[in-house]
Design a protein around this motif. Structure first.
Motif, PDB file in Angstrom:
ATOM      1  N   PRO A 124       0.794  -1.221   0.000  1.00  0.00           N
ATOM      2  CA  PRO A 124       0.000   0.000   0.000  1.00  0.00           C
ATOM      3  C   PRO A 124       0.833   1.282   0.000  1.00  0.00           C
ATOM      4  CG  PRO A 124       0.029  -0.954   2.180  1.00  0.00           C
ATOM      5  CD  PRO A 124       0.755  -1.918   1.276  1.00  0.00           C
ATOM      6  N   SER A 125       2.169   1.152   0.072  1.00  0.00           N
ATOM      7  CA  SER A 125       3.017   2.348   0.111  1.00  0.00           C
ATOM      8  C   SER A 125       4.452   1.991  -0.286  1.00  0.00           C
ATOM      9  CB  SER A 125       3.034   2.936   1.525  1.00  0.00           C
ATOM     10  OG  SER A 125       3.685   2.034   2.407  1.00  0.00           O
ATOM     11  N   LEU A 126       5.233   3.020  -0.567  1.00  0.00           N
ATOM     12  CA  LEU A 126       6.654   2.826  -0.851  1.00  0.00           C
ATOM     13  C   LEU A 126       7.351   2.255   0.376  1.00  0.00           C
ATOM     14  CD1 LEU A 126       9.131   3.127  -2.653  1.00  0.00           C
ATOM     15  CD2 LEU A 126       9.276   5.515  -1.905  1.00  0.00           C
ATOM     16  N   HIS A 127       6.923   2.692   1.542  1.00  0.00           N
ATOM     17  CA  HIS A 127       7.510   2.183   2.784  1.00  0.00           C
ATOM     18  C   HIS A 127       7.360   0.668   2.888  1.00  0.00           C
ATOM     19  CE1 HIS A 127       8.815   2.146   6.950  1.00  0.00           C
ATOM     20  NE2 HIS A 127       7.765   1.394   7.213  1.00  0.00           N
ATOM     21  N   SER A 128       6.178   0.161   2.584  1.00  0.00           N
ATOM     22  CA  SER A 128       5.963  -1.292   2.682  1.00  0.00           C
ATOM     23  C   SER A 128       6.725  -2.035   1.589  1.00  0.00           C
ATOM     24  CB  SER A 128       4.479  -1.645   2.660  1.00  0.00           C
ATOM     25  OG  SER A 128       3.890  -1.285   1.436  1.00  0.00           O
ATOM     26  N   LEU A 129       6.872  -1.430   0.409  1.00  0.00           N
ATOM     27  CA  LEU A 129       7.673  -2.038  -0.654  1.00  0.00           C
ATOM     28  C   LEU A 129       9.126  -2.142  -0.221  1.00  0.00           C
ATOM     29  CD1 LEU A 129       8.026  -3.075  -3.590  1.00  0.00           C
ATOM     30  CD2 LEU A 129       8.438  -0.680  -4.233  1.00  0.00           C
ATOM     31  N   ALA A 130       9.658  -1.074   0.348  1.00  0.00           N
ATOM     32  CA  ALA A 130      11.041  -1.085   0.812  1.00  0.00           C
ATOM     33  C   ALA A 130      11.244  -2.135   1.900  1.00  0.00           C
ATOM     34  CB  ALA A 130      11.437   0.301   1.324  1.00  0.00           C
ATOM     35  N   ALA A 131      10.271  -2.260   2.796  1.00  0.00           N
ATOM     36  CA  ALA A 131      10.369  -3.279   3.844  1.00  0.00           C
ATOM     37  C   ALA A 131      10.353  -4.676   3.236  1.00  0.00           C
ATOM     38  CB  ALA A 131       9.219  -3.109   4.846  1.00  0.00           C
ATOM     39  N   MET A 132       9.507  -4.905   2.236  1.00  0.00           N
ATOM     40  CA  MET A 132       9.441  -6.202   1.567  1.00  0.00           C
ATOM     41  C   MET A 132      10.773  -6.541   0.900  1.00  0.00           C
ATOM     42  SD  MET A 132       7.154  -7.361  -1.709  1.00  0.00           S
ATOM     43  CE  MET A 132       5.628  -7.698  -0.865  1.00  0.00           C
ATOM     44  N   MET A 133      11.404  -5.508   0.319  1.00  0.00           N
ATOM     45  CA  MET A 133      12.667  -5.708  -0.388  1.00  0.00           C
ATOM     46  C   MET A 133      13.872  -5.675   0.550  1.00  0.00           C
ATOM     47  SD  MET A 133      11.995  -3.405  -3.795  1.00  0.00           S
ATOM     48  CE  MET A 133      13.639  -3.716  -4.422  1.00  0.00           C
ATOM     49  N   ASP A 134      13.645  -5.292   1.794  1.00  0.00           N
ATOM     50  CA  ASP A 134      14.698  -5.176   2.800  1.00  0.00           C
ATOM     51  C   ASP A 134      15.768  -4.174   2.366  1.00  0.00           C
ATOM     52  OD1 ASP A 134      15.841  -5.701   5.275  1.00  0.00           O
ATOM     53  OD2 ASP A 134      17.101  -7.321   4.499  1.00  0.00           O
ATOM     54  N   VAL A 135      15.300  -3.017   1.867  1.00  0.00           N
ATOM     55  CA  VAL A 135      16.183  -1.910   1.474  1.00  0.00           C
ATOM     56  C   VAL A 135      15.555  -0.612   1.983  1.00  0.00           C
ATOM     57  CG1 VAL A 135      17.050  -3.077  -0.598  1.00  0.00           C
ATOM     58  CG2 VAL A 135      15.068  -1.580  -0.780  1.00  0.00           C
ATOM     59  N   LYS A 136      16.294   0.460   1.867  1.00  0.00           N
ATOM     60  CA  LYS A 136      15.760   1.771   2.241  1.00  0.00           C
ATOM     61  C   LYS A 136      14.950   2.345   1.070  1.00  0.00           C
ATOM     62  CE  LYS A 136      19.625   3.062   5.287  1.00  0.00           C
ATOM     63  NZ  LYS A 136      19.394   2.176   6.277  1.00  0.00           N
ATOM     64  N   GLU A 137      13.919   3.091   1.396  1.00  0.00           N
ATOM     65  CA  GLU A 137      13.084   3.715   0.362  1.00  0.00           C
ATOM     66  C   GLU A 137      13.937   4.542  -0.602  1.00  0.00           C
ATOM     67  OE1 GLU A 137       9.722   5.901   2.022  1.00  0.00           O
ATOM     68  OE2 GLU A 137       9.708   4.493   3.703  1.00  0.00           O
ATOM     69  N   LEU A 138      14.907   5.252  -0.058  1.00  0.00           N
ATOM     70  CA  LEU A 138      15.763   6.114  -0.868  1.00  0.00           C
ATOM     71  C   LEU A 138      16.562   5.323  -1.900  1.00  0.00           C
ATOM     72  CD1 LEU A 138      16.443   9.051  -1.272  1.00  0.00           C
ATOM     73  CD2 LEU A 138      18.270   8.812   0.412  1.00  0.00           C
ATOM     74  N   GLN A 139      16.921   4.089  -1.574  1.00  0.00           N
ATOM     75  CA  GLN A 139      17.641   3.253  -2.538  1.00  0.00           C
ATOM     76  C   GLN A 139      16.777   2.993  -3.767  1.00  0.00           C
ATOM     77  OE1 GLN A 139      18.844   0.265   0.626  1.00  0.00           O
ATOM     78  NE2 GLN A 139      20.474  -0.008  -0.881  1.00  0.00           N
ATOM     79  N   ILE A 140      15.520   2.671  -3.529  1.00  0.00           N
ATOM     80  CA  ILE A 140      14.598   2.418  -4.643  1.00  0.00           C
ATOM     81  C   ILE A 140      14.391   3.705  -5.438  1.00  0.00           C
ATOM     82  CG2 ILE A 140      12.272   1.664  -5.300  1.00  0.00           C
ATOM     83  CD1 ILE A 140      12.182   0.138  -2.593  1.00  0.00           C
ATOM     84  N   GLU A 141      14.131   4.784  -4.719  1.00  0.00           N
ATOM     85  CA  GLU A 141      13.883   6.059  -5.395  1.00  0.00           C
ATOM     86  C   GLU A 141      15.086   6.497  -6.230  1.00  0.00           C
ATOM     87  OE1 GLU A 141      10.814   8.681  -3.008  1.00  0.00           O
ATOM     88  OE2 GLU A 141      12.508   8.100  -1.733  1.00  0.00           O
ATOM     89  N   ASN A 142      16.283   6.364  -5.692  1.00  0.00           N
ATOM     90  CA  ASN A 142      17.485   6.777  -6.426  1.00  0.00           C
ATOM     91  C   ASN A 142      17.717   5.913  -7.662  1.00  0.00           C
ATOM     92  OD1 ASN A 142      18.042   8.847  -4.647  1.00  0.00           O
ATOM     93  ND2 ASN A 142      19.530   7.681  -3.477  1.00  0.00           N
ATOM     94  N   LYS A 143      17.507   4.614  -7.534  1.00  0.00           N
ATOM     95  CA  LYS A 143      17.713   3.704  -8.670  1.00  0.00           C
ATOM     96  C   LYS A 143      16.746   4.046  -9.807  1.00  0.00           C
ATOM     97  CE  LYS A 143      19.327  -0.336 -10.307  1.00  0.00           C
ATOM     98  NZ  LYS A 143      20.624  -0.944 -10.211  1.00  0.00           N
ATOM     99  N   LEU A 144      15.490   4.295  -9.474  1.00  0.00           N
ATOM    100  CA  LEU A 144      14.504   4.572 -10.505  1.00  0.00           C
ATOM    101  C   LEU A 144      14.604   6.011 -11.029  1.00  0.00           C
ATOM    102  CD1 LEU A 144      11.520   2.453  -9.210  1.00  0.00           C
ATOM    103  CD2 LEU A 144      13.242   1.891 -10.924  1.00  0.00           C
ATOM    104  N   ALA A 145      15.165   6.902 -10.243  1.00  0.00           N
ATOM    105  CA  ALA A 145      15.409   8.268 -10.723  1.00  0.00           C
ATOM    106  C   ALA A 145      16.450   8.259 -11.838  1.00  0.00           C
ATOM    107  CB  ALA A 145      15.871   9.154  -9.570  1.00  0.00           C
ATOM    108  N   GLU A 146      17.334   7.267 -11.830  1.00  0.00           N
ATOM    109  CA  GLU A 146      18.348   7.143 -12.889  1.00  0.00           C
ATOM    110  C   GLU A 146      17.710   7.007 -14.270  1.00  0.00           C
ATOM    111  OE1 GLU A 146      20.903   3.825 -11.985  1.00  0.00           O
ATOM    112  OE2 GLU A 146      21.539   4.702 -10.077  1.00  0.00           O
ATOM    113  N   ILE A 147      16.517   6.446 -14.328  1.00  0.00           N
ATOM    114  CA  ILE A 147      15.824   6.273 -15.615  1.00  0.00           C
ATOM    115  C   ILE A 147      14.637   7.233 -15.750  1.00  0.00           C
ATOM    116  CG2 ILE A 147      16.618   3.908 -16.005  1.00  0.00           C
ATOM    117  CD1 ILE A 147      13.773   2.990 -15.085  1.00  0.00           C
ATOM    118  N   GLY A 148      14.602   8.232 -14.869  1.00  0.00           N
ATOM    119  CA  GLY A 148      13.590   9.281 -14.997  1.00  0.00           C
ATOM    120  C   GLY A 148      12.231   8.966 -14.406  1.00  0.00           C
ATOM    121  N   PHE A 149      12.184   8.144 -13.367  1.00  0.00           N
ATOM    122  CA  PHE A 149      10.912   7.822 -12.715  1.00  0.00           C
ATOM    123  C   PHE A 149      10.979   8.212 -11.248  1.00  0.00           C
ATOM    124  CE2 PHE A 149      10.409   5.450 -16.503  1.00  0.00           C
ATOM    125  CZ  PHE A 149       9.044   5.204 -16.658  1.00  0.00           C
TER     126      PHE A 149
END
Length: 66
Positions: free
Chosen positions: A27-52
């Motif tokens: 239901p949120s980026l927070h829960s996705l990050a918890a599922m992936m066992d990473v920090k939200e910022l890691q996901i955001e930074n990786k996807l920002a590399e491709i403009g998302f």
């Protein structure tokens, strides 16, 4: 699938996985990050590399609008 390894995938593949999980399981980026066992910022930074960026109101990653 071991979700903790997804952060090391190609950003385009991660985008598909992230948006699918956000649509169906998380239901949120927070829960996705918890599922992936990473920090939200890691996901955001990786996807920002491709403009998302995460759109909280839509609960998905969307392309940047210029």
């Amino acid at each position: 699938m071991d979700m903790s390894k997804c952060i090391n995938m190609d950003a385009n593949i991660l985008l598909g996985i992230a948006n699918d999980r956000l649509r169906h399981e998380c239901p949120s980026l927070h829960s996705l990050a918890a599922m992936m066992d990473v920090k939200e910022l890691q996901i955001e930074n990786k996807l920002a590399e491709i403009g998302f960026h995460y759109q909280e109101d839509l609960n998905q990653f969307m392309p940047d609008i210029e």
